[in-house]
Design a protein around this motif. Structure first.
Motif, short mmCIF file in Angstrom:
data_model
loop_
_atom_site.label_atom_id
_atom_site.label_comp_id
_atom_site.label_asym_id
_atom_site.label_seq_id
_atom_site.Cartn_x
_atom_site.Cartn_y
_atom_site.Cartn_z
N LYS A 124 43.83 25.73 49.12
CA LYS A 124 44.20 26.72 48.11
C LYS A 124 44.26 28.09 48.75
CE LYS A 124 42.08 24.40 44.21
NZ LYS A 124 41.11 24.48 43.13
N GLY A 125 45.08 28.98 48.16
CA GLY A 125 45.13 30.36 48.62
C GLY A 125 46.21 30.58 49.67
N PHE A 126 46.25 31.82 50.17
CA PHE A 126 47.25 32.22 51.15
C PHE A 126 46.58 32.51 52.47
CE2 PHE A 126 48.91 33.61 47.02
CZ PHE A 126 50.12 32.94 47.01
N THR A 127 47.32 32.35 53.54
CA THR A 127 46.79 32.70 54.85
C THR A 127 46.94 34.19 55.07
OG1 THR A 127 48.88 32.39 55.99
CG2 THR A 127 47.47 30.43 55.75
N LEU A 128 46.25 34.71 56.04
CA LEU A 128 46.33 36.12 56.37
C LEU A 128 47.74 36.50 56.80
CD1 LEU A 128 44.91 38.82 56.76
CD2 LEU A 128 44.31 38.09 59.06
N ALA A 129 48.40 35.66 57.53
CA ALA A 129 49.77 35.94 57.98
C ALA A 129 50.72 36.06 56.79
CB ALA A 129 50.24 34.85 58.94
N GLU A 130 50.58 35.18 55.81
CA GLU A 130 51.44 35.25 54.63
C GLU A 130 51.21 36.55 53.86
OE1 GLU A 130 51.83 30.50 53.55
OE2 GLU A 130 50.09 31.65 52.82
N LEU A 131 49.98 36.96 53.72
CA LEU A 131 49.67 38.20 53.01
C LEU A 131 50.22 39.42 53.76
CD1 LEU A 131 46.04 37.50 51.78
CD2 LEU A 131 48.12 37.57 50.42
N LEU A 132 50.13 39.42 55.09
CA LEU A 132 50.66 40.53 55.87
C LEU A 132 52.18 40.62 55.75
CD1 LEU A 132 48.46 40.37 59.09
CD2 LEU A 132 48.42 42.10 57.28
N ILE A 133 52.85 39.51 55.69
CA ILE A 133 54.31 39.51 55.53
C ILE A 133 54.69 40.09 54.17
CG2 ILE A 133 56.32 38.00 55.25
CD1 ILE A 133 55.10 36.24 57.47
N VAL A 134 53.98 39.70 53.13
CA VAL A 134 54.26 40.23 51.80
C VAL A 134 54.03 41.74 51.75
CG1 VAL A 134 53.47 40.21 49.40
CG2 VAL A 134 53.84 38.05 50.60
N VAL A 135 52.95 42.21 52.36
CA VAL A 135 52.66 43.65 52.39
C VAL A 135 53.74 44.39 53.18
CG1 VAL A 135 51.04 45.36 53.29
CG2 VAL A 135 50.19 43.40 52.03
N ALA A 136 54.21 43.83 54.26
CA ALA A 136 55.27 44.46 55.06
C ALA A 136 56.58 44.55 54.26
CB ALA A 136 55.49 43.69 56.36
N ILE A 137 56.91 43.51 53.53
CA ILE A 137 58.13 43.51 52.72
C ILE A 137 58.03 44.58 51.63
CG2 ILE A 137 59.45 42.16 51.03
CD1 ILE A 137 58.85 39.69 52.77
N ILE A 138 56.89 44.68 50.98
CA ILE A 138 56.69 45.70 49.95
C ILE A 138 56.80 47.09 50.55
CG2 ILE A 138 54.99 46.69 48.36
CD1 ILE A 138 54.10 43.79 47.78
N ALA A 139 56.24 47.30 51.74
CA ALA A 139 56.32 48.60 52.39
C ALA A 139 57.76 48.99 52.70
CB ALA A 139 55.48 48.59 53.67
#
Length: 120
Positions: free
Chosen positions: A6-21
């Motif tokens: 369950k949940g997201f990996t750190l790499a997936e979260l960093l990609i989402v944050v980069a896209i939002i930025a």
């Protein structure tokens, strides 16, 4: 044994944050440009209203009339205008405008072009 993932990996979260930025970096200049356009439109409407009021006074009194707007001018673009330009379709002979100053409009009884000046 069944592994519960369950949940997201750190790499997936960093990609989402980069896209939002990246999306925010693109949106800020667009928003700023639209904000300046809205300030210009508001200033033009205020000038048209003051000009109409001055013209009414000229027609009633058959003399020069000056109207000071209650609203302050918010757009910085007015400083770039030159003689012969128009604001909201209203021609003017000269404009002396500083941001955050009120605008006075003087309509002439002889039908010559109105003058627009900044007031404190």
């Amino acid at each position: 044994m069944k592994k519960n993932k369950k949940g997201f990996t750190l790499a997936e979260l960093l990609i989402v944050v980069a896209i939002i930025a990246v999306l925010v970096a693109i949106a800020i200049p667009v928003f700023t440009a639209q904000l300046e356009k809205s300030r210009q439109a508001t200033d033009a409407a205020n000038i048209r209203a003051a000009y109409a009021q001055a013209v009414v006074q000229v027609l009633e009194d058959n003399a020069d009339a000056t109207v000071v707007t209650d609203a302050t001018m918010k757009s910085a673009a007015w400083d770039k205008l030159t003689e012969g330009d128009t604001i909201g379709g209203v021609p003017f002979a000269s404009i002396s405008k500083t941001k955050d100053k009120t605008m006075s409009v003087t309509a002439k009884a002889d039908g010559s072009l109105p003058t627009f000046t900044a007031t404190a």
